[in-house]
Motif scaffolding. Structure first.
Motif, PDB file in Angstrom:
ATOM      1  N   TYR A 140      -7.731  12.682   9.976  1.00  0.00           N
ATOM      2  CA  TYR A 140      -6.756  12.655   8.888  1.00  0.00           C
ATOM      3  C   TYR A 140      -7.448  12.466   7.540  1.00  0.00           C
ATOM      4  O   TYR A 140      -8.578  12.000   7.460  1.00  0.00           O
ATOM      5  N   THR A 141      -6.744  12.861   6.499  1.00  0.00           N
ATOM      6  CA  THR A 141      -7.113  12.576   5.120  1.00  0.00           C
ATOM      7  C   THR A 141      -5.874  11.993   4.468  1.00  0.00           C
ATOM      8  O   THR A 141      -4.787  12.566   4.555  1.00  0.00           O
ATOM      9  N   ALA A 142      -6.036  10.833   3.846  1.00  0.00           N
ATOM     10  CA  ALA A 142      -4.919  10.160   3.181  1.00  0.00           C
ATOM     11  C   ALA A 142      -5.350   9.773   1.773  1.00  0.00           C
ATOM     12  O   ALA A 142      -6.509   9.442   1.538  1.00  0.00           O
ATOM     13  N   THR A 143      -4.410   9.804   0.855  1.00  0.00           N
ATOM     14  CA  THR A 143      -4.660   9.380  -0.513  1.00  0.00           C
ATOM     15  C   THR A 143      -3.542   8.441  -0.930  1.00  0.00           C
ATOM     16  O   THR A 143      -2.423   8.541  -0.431  1.00  0.00           O
ATOM     17  N   GLY A 144      -3.853   7.501  -1.811  1.00  0.00           N
ATOM     18  CA  GLY A 144      -2.838   6.550  -2.240  1.00  0.00           C
ATOM     19  C   GLY A 144      -3.393   5.500  -3.168  1.00  0.00           C
ATOM     20  O   GLY A 144      -4.415   5.714  -3.824  1.00  0.00           O
ATOM     21  N   ALA A 145      -2.715   4.341  -3.199  1.00  0.00           N
ATOM     22  CA  ALA A 145      -3.110   3.258  -4.092  1.00  0.00           C
ATOM     23  C   ALA A 145      -2.896   1.918  -3.414  1.00  0.00           C
ATOM     24  O   ALA A 145      -1.934   1.728  -2.671  1.00  0.00           O
ATOM     25  N   VAL A 146      -3.830   1.001  -3.678  1.00  0.00           N
ATOM     26  CA  VAL A 146      -3.719  -0.385  -3.247  1.00  0.00           C
ATOM     27  C   VAL A 146      -3.906  -1.227  -4.497  1.00  0.00           C
ATOM     28  O   VAL A 146      -4.974  -1.209  -5.103  1.00  0.00           O
ATOM     29  N   GLN A 147      -2.855  -1.924  -4.906  1.00  0.00           N
ATOM     30  CA  GLN A 147      -2.877  -2.780  -6.090  1.00  0.00           C
ATOM     31  C   GLN A 147      -3.456  -2.066  -7.301  1.00  0.00           C
ATOM     32  O   GLN A 147      -4.312  -2.574  -8.004  1.00  0.00           O
ATOM     33  N   GLY A 148      -3.015  -0.855  -7.555  1.00  0.00           N
ATOM     34  CA  GLY A 148      -3.443  -0.094  -8.714  1.00  0.00           C
ATOM     35  C   GLY A 148      -4.757   0.641  -8.545  1.00  0.00           C
ATOM     36  O   GLY A 148      -5.146   1.409  -9.416  1.00  0.00           O
ATOM     37  N   MET A 193       0.845  -1.168   0.000  1.00  0.00           N
ATOM     38  CA  MET A 193       0.000   0.000   0.000  1.00  0.00           C
ATOM     39  C   MET A 193       0.891   1.232   0.000  1.00  0.00           C
ATOM     40  O   MET A 193       1.757   1.377   0.844  1.00  0.00           O
ATOM     41  N   ASN A 194       0.660   2.100  -0.960  1.00  0.00           N
ATOM     42  CA  ASN A 194       1.346   3.384  -1.021  1.00  0.00           C
ATOM     43  C   ASN A 194       0.334   4.460  -0.698  1.00  0.00           C
ATOM     44  O   ASN A 194      -0.747   4.489  -1.266  1.00  0.00           O
ATOM     45  N   PHE A 195       0.684   5.338   0.245  1.00  0.00           N
ATOM     46  CA  PHE A 195      -0.236   6.410   0.590  1.00  0.00           C
ATOM     47  C   PHE A 195       0.527   7.612   1.102  1.00  0.00           C
ATOM     48  O   PHE A 195       1.702   7.536   1.450  1.00  0.00           O
ATOM     49  N   LYS A 196      -0.172   8.745   1.101  1.00  0.00           N
ATOM     50  CA  LYS A 196       0.389   9.989   1.606  1.00  0.00           C
ATOM     51  C   LYS A 196      -0.658  10.640   2.484  1.00  0.00           C
ATOM     52  O   LYS A 196      -1.845  10.688   2.130  1.00  0.00           O
ATOM     53  N   VAL A 197      -0.260  11.104   3.646  1.00  0.00           N
ATOM     54  CA  VAL A 197      -1.163  11.812   4.542  1.00  0.00           C
ATOM     55  C   VAL A 197      -1.264  13.244   4.023  1.00  0.00           C
ATOM     56  O   VAL A 197      -0.289  13.979   4.003  1.00  0.00           O
ATOM     57  N   VAL A 198      -2.452  13.612   3.557  1.00  0.00           N
ATOM     58  CA  VAL A 198      -2.667  14.933   2.976  1.00  0.00           C
ATOM     59  C   VAL A 198      -2.886  15.970   4.075  1.00  0.00           C
ATOM     60  O   VAL A 198      -2.360  17.075   4.011  1.00  0.00           O
ATOM     61  N   ALA A 199      -3.665  15.602   5.095  1.00  0.00           N
ATOM     62  CA  ALA A 199      -3.940  16.517   6.201  1.00  0.00           C
ATOM     63  C   ALA A 199      -4.146  15.700   7.468  1.00  0.00           C
ATOM     64  O   ALA A 199      -4.662  14.590   7.418  1.00  0.00           O
ATOM     65  N   ALA A 200      -3.706  16.249   8.589  1.00  0.00           N
ATOM     66  CA  ALA A 200      -3.896  15.594   9.885  1.00  0.00           C
ATOM     67  C   ALA A 200      -4.011  16.661  10.961  1.00  0.00           C
ATOM     68  O   ALA A 200      -3.304  17.672  10.930  1.00  0.00           O
ATOM     69  N   ASN A 201      -4.933  16.424  11.899  1.00  0.00           N
ATOM     70  CA  ASN A 201      -5.144  17.352  12.997  1.00  0.00           C
ATOM     71  C   ASN A 201      -5.451  16.540  14.245  1.00  0.00           C
ATOM     72  O   ASN A 201      -6.361  15.720  14.244  1.00  0.00           O
ATOM     73  N   TYR A 202      -4.705  16.784  15.325  1.00  0.00           N
ATOM     74  CA  TYR A 202      -4.906  16.066  16.569  1.00  0.00           C
ATOM     75  C   TYR A 202      -5.650  16.939  17.561  1.00  0.00           C
ATOM     76  O   TYR A 202      -5.249  18.068  17.850  1.00  0.00           O
ATOM     77  N   ASP A 203      -6.750  16.428  18.099  1.00  0.00           N
ATOM     78  CA  ASP A 203      -7.523  17.107  19.132  1.00  0.00           C
ATOM     79  C   ASP A 203      -7.103  16.525  20.484  1.00  0.00           C
ATOM     80  O   ASP A 203      -7.509  15.423  20.847  1.00  0.00           O
ATOM     81  N   ALA A 204      -6.269  17.259  21.212  1.00  0.00           N
ATOM     82  CA  ALA A 204      -5.719  16.762  22.481  1.00  0.00           C
ATOM     83  C   ALA A 204      -6.796  16.565  23.542  1.00  0.00           C
ATOM     84  O   ALA A 204      -6.686  15.674  24.375  1.00  0.00           O
ATOM     85  N   GLU A 205      -7.841  17.359  23.507  1.00  0.00           N
ATOM     86  CA  GLU A 205      -8.897  17.250  24.501  1.00  0.00           C
ATOM     87  C   GLU A 205      -9.713  15.970  24.322  1.00  0.00           C
ATOM     88  O   GLU A 205     -10.066  15.301  25.291  1.00  0.00           O
ATOM     89  N   GLN A 206     -10.020  15.618  23.095  1.00  0.00           N
ATOM     90  CA  GLN A 206     -10.816  14.428  22.796  1.00  0.00           C
ATOM     91  C   GLN A 206      -9.958  13.199  22.476  1.00  0.00           C
ATOM     92  O   GLN A 206     -10.475  12.098  22.362  1.00  0.00           O
ATOM     93  N   HIS A 207      -8.644  13.379  22.275  1.00  0.00           N
ATOM     94  CA  HIS A 207      -7.700  12.312  21.930  1.00  0.00           C
ATOM     95  C   HIS A 207      -8.021  11.678  20.582  1.00  0.00           C
ATOM     96  O   HIS A 207      -7.916  10.463  20.404  1.00  0.00           O
ATOM     97  N   PHE A 208      -8.427  12.488  19.596  1.00  0.00           N
ATOM     98  CA  PHE A 208      -8.722  11.999  18.259  1.00  0.00           C
ATOM     99  C   PHE A 208      -7.764  12.621  17.251  1.00  0.00           C
ATOM    100  O   PHE A 208      -7.491  13.822  17.304  1.00  0.00           O
ATOM    101  N   LEU A 209      -7.288  11.790  16.326  1.00  0.00           N
ATOM    102  CA  LEU A 209      -6.506  12.259  15.188  1.00  0.00           C
ATOM    103  C   LEU A 209      -7.420  12.194  13.973  1.00  0.00           C
ATOM    104  O   LEU A 209      -7.858  11.105  13.585  1.00  0.00           O
ATOM    105  N   THR A 212       5.251  13.633  16.084  1.00  0.00           N
ATOM    106  CA  THR A 212       6.101  13.776  14.900  1.00  0.00           C
ATOM    107  C   THR A 212       5.354  13.311  13.655  1.00  0.00           C
ATOM    108  O   THR A 212       4.404  12.528  13.746  1.00  0.00           O
ATOM    109  N   PRO A 213       5.775  13.770  12.486  1.00  0.00           N
ATOM    110  CA  PRO A 213       5.153  13.292  11.237  1.00  0.00           C
ATOM    111  C   PRO A 213       5.288  11.780  11.063  1.00  0.00           C
ATOM    112  O   PRO A 213       4.390  11.140  10.518  1.00  0.00           O
TER     113      PRO A 213
END
Length: 77
Positions: free
Chosen positions: A19-27, A1-17, A44-45
């Motif tokens: 994210y938006t990721a895009t990529g490819a799985v078997q074409g 699986m190849n992917f790239k994290v396009v956007a990520a935001n961590y909410d420390a109060e709720q403990h939720f990350l 860290t990233p």
């Protein structure tokens, strides 16, 4: 699986990350926007990338809406 994290935001109060990721799985290209609960801040990233990798791996293990696997019986490699 190849992917790239396009956007990520961590909410420390709720403990939720959120994210938006895009990529490819078997074409097959995908874009996933979701959120996962984290025990602590992925400071860290590299840690964010690992959290998203685990979440995507779990996501693609589940069957799609028609009941079939997303990419057949092949592995995520």
């Amino acid at each position: 699986m190849n992917f790239k994290v396009v956007a990520a935001n961590y909410d420390a109060e709720q403990h939720f990350l959120s994210y938006t990721a895009t990529g490819a799985v078997q074409g097959n290209r995908f874009t996933v926007s979701s959120k996962v609960r984290c025990l602590k801040d992925p400071q860290t990233p590299e840690r964010t990338h690992m959290v998203v990798l685990l979440a995507l791996s779990e996501h693609f293990k589940r069957p799609n809406a028609s009941g079939y696997p997303w990419y057949g019986k092949a592995s995520l490699s």
